[in-house]
Design an enzyme around this catalytic site. Structure first.
Site, PDB file in Angstrom:
ATOM      1  N   ARG B 271      -5.818   7.696   5.747  1.00 19.12           N
ATOM      2  CA  ARG B 271      -6.814   6.767   5.212  1.00 19.12           C
ATOM      3  C   ARG B 271      -7.558   6.153   6.386  1.00 19.12           C
ATOM      4  O   ARG B 271      -6.988   5.381   7.145  1.00 19.12           O
ATOM      5  CB  ARG B 271      -6.100   5.685   4.408  1.00 19.12           C
ATOM      6  CG  ARG B 271      -7.001   4.822   3.569  1.00 19.12           C
ATOM      7  CD  ARG B 271      -6.217   3.660   2.981  1.00 19.12           C
ATOM      8  NE  ARG B 271      -5.983   2.655   3.991  1.00 19.12           N
ATOM      9  CZ  ARG B 271      -4.898   1.911   4.080  1.00 19.12           C
ATOM     10  NH1 ARG B 271      -3.915   2.043   3.229  1.00 19.12           N
ATOM     11  NH2 ARG B 271      -4.781   1.012   5.031  1.00 19.12           N
ATOM     12  N   HIS B 275      -7.217  -0.457   3.333  1.00 14.87           N
ATOM     13  CA  HIS B 275      -6.759  -0.161   1.970  1.00 14.87           C
ATOM     14  C   HIS B 275      -7.885  -0.409   0.956  1.00 14.87           C
ATOM     15  O   HIS B 275      -8.190   0.439   0.129  1.00 14.87           O
ATOM     16  CB  HIS B 275      -5.552  -1.034   1.655  1.00 14.87           C
ATOM     17  CG  HIS B 275      -5.150  -1.055   0.222  1.00 14.87           C
ATOM     18  ND1 HIS B 275      -4.681   0.059  -0.433  1.00 14.87           N
ATOM     19  CD2 HIS B 275      -5.174  -2.053  -0.706  1.00 14.87           C
ATOM     20  CE1 HIS B 275      -4.414  -0.258  -1.695  1.00 14.87           C
ATOM     21  NE2 HIS B 275      -4.712  -1.530  -1.880  1.00 14.87           N
ATOM     22  N   TYR B 284      -1.524  -3.857  10.834  1.00  8.23           N
ATOM     23  CA  TYR B 284      -0.395  -2.938  10.694  1.00  8.23           C
ATOM     24  C   TYR B 284      -0.607  -1.567  11.344  1.00  8.23           C
ATOM     25  O   TYR B 284       0.229  -0.696  11.226  1.00  8.23           O
ATOM     26  CB  TYR B 284      -0.018  -2.771   9.207  1.00  8.23           C
ATOM     27  CG  TYR B 284      -1.152  -2.342   8.288  1.00  8.23           C
ATOM     28  CD1 TYR B 284      -1.489  -1.003   8.159  1.00  8.23           C
ATOM     29  CD2 TYR B 284      -1.871  -3.277   7.557  1.00  8.23           C
ATOM     30  CE1 TYR B 284      -2.517  -0.608   7.323  1.00  8.23           C
ATOM     31  CE2 TYR B 284      -2.905  -2.892   6.712  1.00  8.23           C
ATOM     32  CZ  TYR B 284      -3.236  -1.559   6.595  1.00  8.23           C
ATOM     33  OH  TYR B 284      -4.243  -1.170   5.763  1.00  8.23           O
TER      34      TYR B 284
HETATM   35  C1  LIG Z   1       3.156  -0.951 -10.104  1.00 10.65           C
HETATM   36  C2  LIG Z   1       2.276  -1.472  -9.018  1.00 10.65           C
HETATM   37  N1  LIG Z   1       2.803  -2.247  -8.039  1.00 10.65           N
HETATM   38  C3  LIG Z   1       2.009  -2.743  -7.074  1.00 10.65           C
HETATM   39  C4  LIG Z   1       0.669  -2.493  -7.056  1.00 10.65           C
HETATM   40  C5  LIG Z   1      -0.236  -3.088  -5.971  1.00 10.65           C
HETATM   41  N2  LIG Z   1      -0.714  -2.022  -5.105  1.00 10.65           N
HETATM   42  C6  LIG Z   1      -1.931  -1.510  -5.243  1.00 10.65           C
HETATM   43  S1  LIG Z   1      -2.212  -0.247  -4.227  1.00 10.65           S
HETATM   44  C7  LIG Z   1      -0.697  -0.354  -3.528  1.00 10.65           C
HETATM   45  C8  LIG Z   1      -0.295   0.632  -2.482  1.00 10.65           C
HETATM   46  C9  LIG Z   1      -0.343   2.018  -3.010  1.00 10.65           C
HETATM   47  O1  LIG Z   1      -0.079   2.919  -1.996  1.00 10.65           O
HETATM   48  P1  LIG Z   1      -0.118   4.475  -2.214  1.00 10.65           P
HETATM   49  O2  LIG Z   1       0.613   4.855  -3.454  1.00 10.65           O
HETATM   50  O3  LIG Z   1       0.329   5.105  -0.980  1.00 10.65           O
HETATM   51  O4  LIG Z   1      -1.628   4.787  -2.506  1.00 10.65           O
HETATM   52  P2  LIG Z   1      -2.849   4.580  -1.512  1.00 10.65           P
HETATM   53  O5  LIG Z   1      -3.284   3.143  -1.673  1.00 10.65           O
HETATM   54  O6  LIG Z   1      -2.378   4.883  -0.155  1.00 10.65           O
HETATM   55  O7  LIG Z   1      -3.876   5.511  -2.013  1.00 10.65           O
HETATM   56  C10 LIG Z   1       0.006  -1.408  -4.091  1.00 10.65           C
HETATM   57  C11 LIG Z   1       1.345  -1.832  -3.666  1.00 10.65           C
HETATM   58  C12 LIG Z   1       0.158  -1.673  -8.086  1.00 10.65           C
HETATM   59  N3  LIG Z   1      -1.126  -1.349  -8.159  1.00 10.65           N
HETATM   60  N4  LIG Z   1       0.975  -1.192  -9.045  1.00 10.65           N
END
Ligand SMILES: Cc1ncc(C[n+]2csc(CCOP(=O)(O)OP(=O)(O)O)c2C)c(N)n1
Lengths: 334, 395
Positions: B271, B275, B284
């Site tokens: 990425r 975020h 981080y």
């Molecule tokens: C069940 C749930 N817990 C927490 C969140 C908050 N949250 C949004 S994105 C994220 C990180 C997701 O990481 P990843 O699965 O690696 O996807 P990326 O953002 O890297 O595409 C979190 C913790 C959420 N959307 N859903």
């Protein structure tokens, strides 16, 4: 000519019959859950269905409630009508995320493009001597979630009729089965199954003049018993069976309370934050000038469901209901 | 032989007839991510496909930049950019047949757009006017989903249902590396394998779940390894190599369509931006790490391949860039118009059969809106009548 006496069916059998009739009428109806196949479910509600309809339509799933409901969501997206069985009330909690975030919301978030016509059957409530996690009354959680219908039968006829309606409904329905009543029987004729009152209508199970007992599911027979016992005190109690918690039948309930001027809400789940608070508030809003006494609640204690050897102290019984009715008479005595 | 005498991995002593169901070896992913661009394998790829992927990559990056700019202008509440991950996004969209279904996560706007969704409609969730701005059936794209991994069992259920109906449909479900830790990920993979459902899971391992690096997310040798425990093949692919992602997904989809069950594909990518626009990635990760990935940029990889092989020249590149600019200009312009919203919509789609309680509330809002409108009319009339008076005297 000899008349053959009809062998009465239990509520569990009526539910099974409803599933069978729904599957016969509509090939998109699928039954899925833990042990619903060969075993027929731990309460035997799905007895015989797998044999009749095959494993593609009556599916023993892996043991995973979120997975069961989550895959049912996808099946409903593709035009099927899944009927999901959660084995016990407290084991439905892993599926809450799917229920609340998706089942309840999908129609709304897609502006009607993706309705999810599915039914979630949840055996609920206590009184069967179950160990921890086998006796919860979780209706307040479901009621608090917009997008779901929440219904619960108290009679064998309603078990059949309401489940048929739930499955046919284009809205998702949480179908709460009072497991204490699974083996109950009444005059319902299994040879002539028919739908009764629709979802959303409450029914006066026993007319009376002194006060209204507002109740549903497993507490209906208890209230009827209380009403019988109350006659000795000179009280003539009306018993309203809600049948459906969402939607709520304000009309029937308010009409009854206006007639009697007094009301007690009776349910097993805890009182604090429970359905009774909502019901009492609605009754007060509509019937304030007709009320001779505050609306009272007789509910389970605000405790985690107790161990089975103590549950009789927790469950609202006849005496507690009669005590509440006695408290309603304060105005008459003073 | 007793259990204690067994060497190697512990396995309970099986009953006499017990046979291991599968040899896990064919399910295991390769040690290194599969690559196509810059290798001989690229020669086999249809040049038209390469050019299409390239055009979508460039458009995708431009889309990400435009959407991010729209957050700065307050036109979008939030935007999770997929810059750096475009190869996964466009390959996921282009590899599907029309009848197949895509189950995106919240970062996958680009995949949805590359599949044909109106770029504005794909952004309504993030703009805040509608949860889902499109009819999921139209392009067979499930609603963009914010609870992590919960869309995966839906994909399994849909694929399963399609197969029960005898339809030749595959579902492709996207999830992030963080999402693989959720229970729904596990349950979805398990159901898919047990049912042999025609579904493909694509994990975009972009290194982070917000701030948490992969090493704190899992102890598995790779995310693709997780497949083995469920009894499905795991594949590892270079997530910045659009041709490789397309190839691996294509094989997995063919496998699923042939009735051979699901596949878990892990695409190793990065990425490049924070975020979301609201995140501070300086907290981080080091700039040096981001820079190192820049050398492995998905667009540069594809451009290099195409120019090397004489499939793309300056004019071709310019044309692609102009296309992307036109898309961005259109997006900008349409996103800068205020969406027309009807508050009564709040009640329109809660139930097929609205409850009496909702009907009452609907009437209440209708009355409030009417009163508001009358008030505005009065105010306007008043303002007209006293147009010579200074502002503020009008109530
Ligand atoms: C069940 C749930 N817990 C927490 C969140 C908050 N949250 C949004 S994105 C994220 C990180 C997701 O990481 P990843 O699965 O690696 O996807 P990326 O953002 O890297 O595409 C979190 C913790 C959420 N959307 N859903």
């Amino acid at each position: 000519m000899t008349t053959v006496a009809v062998k009465p069916a239990t509520m569990a059998q009526a539910l099974g019959r409803a599933l069978r009739d729904a599957m016969t009428d509509d090939p998109t109806v699928h039954v899925m859950g833990e042990d619903v196949g060969a075993l027929g479910g731990v309460f035997r509600v799905t007895d015989g269905l797998a044999k009749e309809f095959g494993e593609d339509r009556v599916t023993d799933t892996p043991l995973a409630e979120a997975g069961i409901l989550g895959t049912a969501v996808g099946m409903a997206m593709y035009g099927l009508r899944p009927v999901v069985e959660m084995q016990f009330d407290a084991f439905a909690y892993p599926a809450f995320e799917q229920l609340i975030s998706h089942v309840a919301k999908m129609r709304n978030r897609t502006r009607g493009a993706m309705p999810l016509p599915l039914t979630v059957r949840v055996p609920y409530g206590g009184g069967i001597g179950g160990v921890e996690h086998h006796s919860d009354s979780s209706e307040a959680y479901y009621m608090a979630t917009p997008g779901l219908h929440v219904v619960t039968p108290a009679t064998v006829a309603d078990a059949y009729g309401l489940l048929r309606e739930a499955i046919a409904s284009d809205d998702p329905v949480v179908f709460l089965e009072p497991k204490r009543l699974y083996w109950s029987k009444d005059a319902w004729n299994p040879d002539e199954p028919r739908a009764v009152e629709p979802i959303g209508r409450a029914v006066v199970r026993r007319p009376g003049r002194s006060a209204t007992l507002i109740t549903y599911g497993p507490s209906v027979p208890v209230c009827l018993e209380a009403a019988d016992a109350a006659r000795a005190e000179g009280w003539d109690l009306e018993v309203v069976d809600l049948r459906s918690l969402v939607p709520f039948d304000d009309e029937t309930v308010a009409a009854s309370v206006r007639r009697t001027g007094r009301a007690v809400v009776v349910h097993e789940s805890g009182g604090y934050g429970g359905p009774g608070g909502e019901i009492a508030a609605r009754v007060t809003e509509r019937c304030f000038h007709h009320l001779e006494a505050p609306v009272l609640r007789v509910a389970g204690f605000d405790i985690p469901y107790p161990p089975p050897m103590l549950e009789r102290h927790h469950l609202p019984g006849v005496d507690r209901i009669l005590d509440a009715v006695a408290r309603l008479q304060w105005e008459a005595q003073s | 032989m007793t259990v204690m005498e067994q060497r190697g991995a512990y396995r309970p002593t099986p009953p006499p007839a017990w046979q291991p169901r599968t040899d896990p070896a064919p399910l295991l992913p390769d040690a290194l991510p599969h690559r196509v661009l810059g290798t001989r394998a690229a020669d086999r790829v249809d040049p038209d496909l390469l050019r299409r992927l390239y055009a979508e990559l460039v458009k995708g990056r431009r889309y990400n930049a435009q959407a991010t700019a729209l957050t700065k202008q307050g036109r979008l509440a939030v935007y999770p950019s997929s810059t750096g991950q475009e190869a996964c996004e466009v390959a996921a969209a282009l590899v599907l047949e029309e009848r197949d279904w895509l189950f995106p996560s919240y970062r996958d706007t680009l995949a949805a757009v590359a599949r044909g969704l109106d770029p504005v409609q794909a952004l309504t969730l993030l703009r805040g006017d509608r949860h889902t701005g499109y009819d999921p059936h139209e392009h067979r794209v499930a609603p963009l989903c914010t609870p992590l991994a919960t869309q995966l069992p839906h994909a399994v259920g849909l694929a399963h249902a399609a197969r029960l109906k005898g339809d030749d449909v595959v579902a492709l479900a996207l999830v992030g590396d963080g999402g693989t830790s959720e229970g729904d990920f596990h349950e979805a993979l398990n159901f898919a394998a047990v049912w042999q459902a025609p579904v493909v899971f694509l994990v975009q391992n972009n290194g982070f779940a917000i701030s948490v690096p992969l090493a704190k997310q899992t102890a598995a040798p790779s995310l693709a390894h997780k497949a083995v425990g469920y009894g499905m093949p795991g594949r590892l692919v270079d997530g910045n190599d659009a041709a490789a992602v397309h190839e691996v997904l294509g094989e997995a989809i063919a496998h699923a369509r042939a009735g051979l069950g699901p596949t878990l594909v892990e695409a190793v990518t990065y990425r490049m931006e924070a975020h979301t626009n609201a995140d501070d990635d300086k907290r981080y990760r080091e700039d040096a790490e981001v820079e190192a990935w820049r050398a492995h940029d998905p667009i540069a990889l594809m451009e290099h391949e195409l120019t090397e092989r004489g499939l793309l020249d300056e004019d071709g590149m310019r044309a692609v860039r102009e296309d992307a600019e036109a898309m961005a200009a259109d997006l900008r312009e349409r996103m800068n118009q205020d969406p027309a919203l009807d508050p009564m919509d709040l009640f329109a789609h809660v139930y097929a059969r609205p409850t009496p309680q909702l009907r009452e509330q609907e009437a209440q809002l209708r009355a409030e809106l009417d009163a508001e409108a009358r008030h505005h009319d009065d105010e306007d009339a008043h303002a007209d009548a006293h147009s010579h008076e200074p502002e503020g005297n009008t109530r």
